[in-house]
Write a protein that holds these residues in place. Structure first.
Motif, PDB file in Angstrom:
ATOM      1  N   VAL A   1       0.988  -1.183   0.011  1.00 39.26           N
ATOM      2  CA  VAL A   1      -0.063   0.099   0.217  1.00 39.26           C
ATOM      3  C   VAL A   1       1.151   1.257  -0.008  1.00 39.26           C
ATOM      4  O   VAL A   1       1.930   0.658   0.510  1.00 39.26           O
ATOM      5  N   ASN A   2       0.213   2.774  -0.704  1.00 40.08           N
ATOM      6  CA  ASN A   2       1.019   3.863  -0.554  1.00 40.08           C
ATOM      7  C   ASN A   2       1.024   4.018   0.398  1.00 40.08           C
ATOM      8  O   ASN A   2      -0.142   5.238   0.811  1.00 40.08           O
TER       9      ASN A   2
ATOM     10  N   TYR B   1       6.120  -1.793  -2.002  1.00 42.81           N
ATOM     11  CA  TYR B   1       4.848  -1.545  -2.568  1.00 42.81           C
ATOM     12  C   TYR B   1       6.148  -0.552  -3.762  1.00 42.81           C
ATOM     13  O   TYR B   1       6.806   0.029  -3.295  1.00 42.81           O
TER      14      TYR B   1
ATOM     15  N   TYR C   1      -5.077  -0.354  -2.359  1.00 44.83           N
ATOM     16  CA  TYR C   1      -5.238   1.588  -3.367  1.00 44.83           C
ATOM     17  C   TYR C   1      -7.658   1.513  -2.489  1.00 44.83           C
ATOM     18  O   TYR C   1      -8.047   1.850  -3.193  1.00 44.83           O
TER      19      TYR C   1
END
Length: 336
Positions: free
Chosen positions: A212-213, A244, A264
């Motif tokens: 995940v960002n 990621y 996301y």
């Protein structure tokens, strides 16, 4: 024939019986994807040598800068699928509207439409990080012989008859499903042939990677924040490893092989998430489910979502089944 030396072409022929519709047409369609992938792969691999990196000076329908290689890949896939007279329509993430093929030809008997993300993760090209192509295939629902309409493309993911991706990385792989498991083929660049290298790919039920960002953490829903904290806790087999890449194909591919979850979610910056339902989420969801994984928007199965527009965005959580279900649990609890 041993699986080790089986080519993609041989595999398609041998497994035609598992495809519930016209096997000859699907074979030609997958072969077209294979051909276009080889052409695009050639360009991706020399991107640093020629003036093909960087922005093309235009933005696509999403308002994103189009990379030159995006435009090239888009043209190659549309051109290859059109020239082979296999599909009656194509929708691309890079095009404002769908493309109707041979719509003036009353004898157009083609039954399939293709939705494609020609070069996913293209902002990574300049720094030599893996990028990919994602494709999704449906049977048209309007009468054969007539021009396609928007309805042919706005079908639920559960109606897909095939989906897959090509990852252009340290090796180039084509991974696809026709609803009978997931198989991966690796390109031998010396002779330009894809060989079956990853038969019957499966997500491990559990994994130890979350993707995940985290730079967007402050904008995430509370349920996702809580799940990320859970991933980081020192307890049981945790903390998990954070990995990621920022290229959906690459992150998905790694997690399918090693076990993991990709997220996301929606955020205060992107209220519907950022990934496109038709070009990214549905095909990846089909692959995930065929590989014993799961794909969700946090509450609902991705492939049950009724599309309302070509470039619709949805939140996306995908990967090892137990991990996705745990993330959904955190989402539900945060809502209550």
């Amino acid at each position: 024939m041993s699986q080790k030396n089986q080519t993609l072409g041989e595999f398609i022929i041998e497994n035609q019986a598992s495809f519930k519709y016209s096997s000859g047409e699907l074979s030609r369609l997958i072969n077209s994807v294979r051909l276009a992938a080889k052409v695009v792969n050639h360009e991706v691999n020399k991107a640093g040598l020629v003036d093909i990196i960087g922005a093309a000076g235009e933005t696509n329908i999403q308002g994103e800068d189009q990379q030159k290689l995006d435009v090239y890949a888009n043209e190659k896939f549309i051109q290859t699928l059109t020239n082979r007279n296999i599909v009656c329509g194509i929708a691309s993430e890079e095009e404002d509207d769908y493309v109707s093929i041979n719509s003036q030809d009353e004898n157009n008997q083609n039954k399939y439409v293709v939705l494609i993300d020609p070069l996913d993760g293209s902002s990574n090209i300049d720094v030599n990080v893996s990028v990919g192509t994602i494709f999704s295939v449906y049977r048209r629902i309007t009468p054969v012989g007539t021009p396609v309409t928007i309805d042919d493309f706005l079908q639920k993911g559960s109606q897909q008859v095939a989906a897959g991706y090509v990852v252009y990385g340290t090796s180039t792989m084509l991974v696809y499903t026709t609803g009978d498991g997931v198989n991966g083929f690796t390109l031998n660049p010396a002779i330009g042939t894809f060989y079956l290298s990853h038969p019957n790919m499966q997500f491990p039920l559990d994994g130890r990677i979350y993707s995940v960002n985290e730079g967007n953490y402050i904008h995430f829903p509370q349920g996702i924040k809580n799940y990320i904290k859970y991933c980081q806790m020192e307890e049981g087999d945790r903390p998990y490893t954070s990995r990621y890449i920022g290229s959906l194909v690459s992150d998905f591919h790694r997690n399918m092989i090693k076990g993991g979850i990709y997220m996301y979610p929606k955020s205060s910056k992107n209220s519907n998430g950022k990934l496109r339902l038709l070009y990214e989420c549905n095909p990846m969801a089909f692959l995930a489910e065929q590989a014993n994984g799961k794909a969700s928007d946090g509450f609902n199965r991705i492939m049950d979502i009724e599309p309302t527009e070509l470039h619709q965005r949805v939140p996306f959580i995908c990967g090892s089944k137990n991990m996705v279900e745990k993330a959904e649990e955190f989402m539900r609890n945060a809502e209550n």
